[in-house]
Structures are given as structure tokens and as C-alpha cells.
Design an enzyme around this catalytic site. Structure first.
Site, PDB file in Angstrom:
ATOM      1  N   PRO A  11       0.298 -70.477  36.337  1.00 57.84           N
ATOM      2  CA  PRO A  11      -0.541 -69.752  37.282  1.00 57.84           C
ATOM      3  C   PRO A  11      -2.046 -69.950  37.096  1.00 57.84           C
ATOM      4  CG  PRO A  11       1.043 -68.281  36.253  1.00 57.84           C
ATOM      5  CD  PRO A  11       1.237 -69.617  35.634  1.00 57.84           C
ATOM      6  N   ASN A  12      -2.706 -70.054  38.229  1.00 57.87           N
ATOM      7  CA  ASN A  12      -4.180 -70.125  38.335  1.00 57.87           C
ATOM      8  C   ASN A  12      -4.758 -71.488  37.970  1.00 57.87           C
ATOM      9  OD1 ASN A  12      -4.537 -67.298  39.104  1.00 57.87           O
ATOM     10  ND2 ASN A  12      -3.872 -66.851  37.022  1.00 57.87           N
ATOM     11  N   ARG A  19     -12.538 -71.977  38.610  1.00 61.49           N
ATOM     12  CA  ARG A  19     -12.251 -70.751  37.878  1.00 61.49           C
ATOM     13  C   ARG A  19     -12.879 -70.814  36.482  1.00 61.49           C
ATOM     14  NH1 ARG A  19      -6.791 -70.624  34.547  1.00 61.49           N
ATOM     15  NH2 ARG A  19      -6.753 -68.456  33.959  1.00 61.49           N
ATOM     16  N   TYR A  24     -13.038 -73.340  31.199  1.00 62.13           N
ATOM     17  CA  TYR A  24     -12.035 -74.369  31.513  1.00 62.13           C
ATOM     18  C   TYR A  24     -12.633 -75.697  31.990  1.00 62.13           C
ATOM     19  CZ  TYR A  24      -8.888 -70.384  31.149  1.00 62.13           C
ATOM     20  OH  TYR A  24      -8.202 -69.287  30.681  1.00 62.13           O
ATOM     21  N   ASN A  75       1.524 -76.485  30.176  1.00 64.44           N
ATOM     22  CA  ASN A  75       0.487 -75.470  30.025  1.00 64.44           C
ATOM     23  C   ASN A  75       0.978 -74.271  30.843  1.00 64.44           C
ATOM     24  OD1 ASN A  75      -1.651 -73.749  30.025  1.00 64.44           O
ATOM     25  ND2 ASN A  75      -3.200 -75.311  30.501  1.00 64.44           N
ATOM     26  N   ALA A  78      -1.154 -68.081  31.729  1.00 65.35           N
ATOM     27  CA  ALA A  78      -0.956 -66.697  31.245  1.00 65.35           C
ATOM     28  C   ALA A  78       0.503 -66.407  30.891  1.00 65.35           C
ATOM     29  CB  ALA A  78      -1.453 -65.718  32.303  1.00 65.35           C
ATOM     30  N   GLU A  99       3.107 -78.082  24.024  1.00 61.16           N
ATOM     31  CA  GLU A  99       2.375 -76.991  24.705  1.00 61.16           C
ATOM     32  C   GLU A  99       0.888 -77.346  24.692  1.00 61.16           C
ATOM     33  OE1 GLU A  99       3.145 -73.307  22.681  1.00 61.16           O
ATOM     34  OE2 GLU A  99       1.507 -72.249  23.701  1.00 61.16           O
ATOM     35  N   HIS A 101      -3.078 -76.053  25.857  1.00 58.66           N
ATOM     36  CA  HIS A 101      -4.040 -75.095  26.407  1.00 58.66           C
ATOM     37  C   HIS A 101      -5.400 -75.766  26.446  1.00 58.66           C
ATOM     38  CE1 HIS A 101      -1.111 -71.978  26.301  1.00 58.66           C
ATOM     39  NE2 HIS A 101      -0.794 -72.373  25.077  1.00 58.66           N
ATOM     40  N   ARG A 108     -10.155 -66.567  21.413  1.00 57.81           N
ATOM     41  CA  ARG A 108     -10.331 -65.671  22.564  1.00 57.81           C
ATOM     42  C   ARG A 108      -9.667 -64.307  22.279  1.00 57.81           C
ATOM     43  NH1 ARG A 108      -8.872 -68.793  27.876  1.00 57.81           N
ATOM     44  NH2 ARG A 108      -9.970 -66.986  28.755  1.00 57.81           N
TER      45      ARG A 108
HETATM   46  C1  DQA Z   1      -4.753 -71.364  29.224  1.00 59.95           C
HETATM   47  C2  DQA Z   1      -5.007 -70.173  28.285  1.00 59.95           C
HETATM   48  C3  DQA Z   1      -4.291 -68.929  28.789  1.00 59.95           C
HETATM   49  O1  DQA Z   1      -4.536 -67.835  27.903  1.00 59.95           O
HETATM   50  C4  DQA Z   1      -4.820 -68.548  30.163  1.00 59.95           C
HETATM   51  O2  DQA Z   1      -4.120 -67.433  30.667  1.00 59.95           O
HETATM   52  C5  DQA Z   1      -4.791 -69.686  31.122  1.00 59.95           C
HETATM   53  C6  DQA Z   1      -5.102 -71.034  30.657  1.00 59.95           C
HETATM   54  C7  DQA Z   1      -5.576 -72.612  28.821  1.00 59.95           C
HETATM   55  O3  DQA Z   1      -5.250 -73.680  29.319  1.00 59.95           O
HETATM   56  O4  DQA Z   1      -6.526 -72.498  28.059  1.00 59.95           O
HETATM   57  O5  DQA Z   1      -4.595 -69.482  32.327  1.00 59.95           O
HETATM   58  O6  DQA Z   1      -3.377 -71.704  29.122  1.00 59.95           O
END
Ligand code: DQA
Length: 145
Positions: A11-12, A19, A24, A75, A78, A99, A101, A108
Site C-alpha cells: 500500500p501507498n 509521498r 522515500y 516491500n 505498512a 524483504e 524497505h 523510525r
Molecule cells: C516502507 C516502510 C514501512 O514502514 C512503510 O509503512 C511504507 C514503506 C519502506 O519502504 O520504507 O509504506 O516499507
């Protein structure tokens, strides 16, 4: 036949570049997809780069990967911190899982320090920016031999 790697985004991440760019970065998800395709090609792999805001869609793609992919880079965004269902789906997949990020989640908020997915992941990248996807692909090449 080249081996296929699914690269799944949660998501997002469709809003990458717009964003919270201070966290990011400025690159869009399309930029990342193009870079992944180039890297996959030079690694002798095929990649299927996908994003969804829906947990169930990500789970369906993981199920599809059971037959269609040799490895998964994910990835989960959230959902990393909340989804037992994504962990269970990844546990049904036999190949390597990496995985990724973009941000350094351990620097964080405390709620980002726990990942359900890490219980299954063979490797975890955090804080390498979008370059982390390309490093993950290179490591996937190594794991898949
Ligand atoms: C994320 C880190 C997550 O905590 C966050 O909710 C994201 C992006 C990252 O790529 O740093 O949406 O996965």
C-alpha cells in the site's frame, strides 16, 4: 528459460515520488520498475513488478508465484508490521524471499521495528533507498544460481 522473480509492492507505494519524498525519495514506482527490469535482464532473470493497495491482491500474487516464480522480492509497506496473512502466504512459497524497505525502518517509529515478513524472509534490506530493490535482485541472482 530464464527464472522469474516477482517483485511485490504494498500500500501507498504507488505514490512513490510524491509521498514524503524526504523519506522515500523523488523516484516514482515506474522509475523503480524500469530499473528493476534492466537489472533483472543483466542478471539473466525475468521480473514481474507489481503494486497493490489491497492485502488480498498481494496474497493472490504470492499464491500465483508458487507456480510462476523462482523467488519473491517484497516491500509489503505498512502491511509489514500488521499482516500475519502475508506471512502465512509467504510460508506457502518454497523459493527465496527478500524483504525490501526503502527507508531505514529501525531508525523510525517503534511500530516499524517489528516485521511479520522477516520471520520468513531469507534477507532483509532497509535504508538503501530504491537502490535496495536492485541490490535485492543481484542477491536473488546469487541465491538462484
Ligand atoms: C516502507 C516502510 C514501512 O514502514 C512503510 O509503512 C511504507 C514503506 C519502506 O519502504 O520504507 O509504506 O516499507
Amino acid at each position: 528459460m530464464t527464472k522469474t522473480v516477482y517483485i511485490l509492492n504494498g500500500p501507498n507505494l504507488n505514490l512513490l515520488g510524491q509521498r514524503e519524498p524526504e523519506i522515500y525519495g523523488a523516484e516514482t514506482l515506474d522509475d523503480v520498475a524500469v530499473a528493476c527490469e534492466d537489472t533483472a535482464k543483466s542478471a539473466g532473470l525475468t521480473c514481474r513488478f507489481l503494486q497493490s493497495n489491497w492485502e488480498g491482491q498481494l496474497i493472490d500474487w504470492i499464491h500465483e508465484a508458487r507456480d510462476a516464480a523462482a523467488g519473491i522480492i517484497i516491500n509489503p509497506a505498512a502491511l509489514t508490521h500488521t499482516s500475519v496473512a502475508i506471512l502465512d502466504a509467504l510460508n506457502s512459497f518454497d523459493g527465496p524471499v527478500i524483504e525490501v524497505h526503502i527507508s531505514q525502518v529501525h531508525k523510525r517509529e517503534a511500530f516499524r521495528h517489528h516485521s511479520y515478513v522477516s520471520q520468513r524472509a531469507d534477507a532483509v534490506m532497509a535504508g538503501f533507498g530504491t537502490h535496495g530493490y536492485l541490490l535485492a535482485l543481484r542477491h536473488m541472482q546469487h541465491l538462484l544460481g
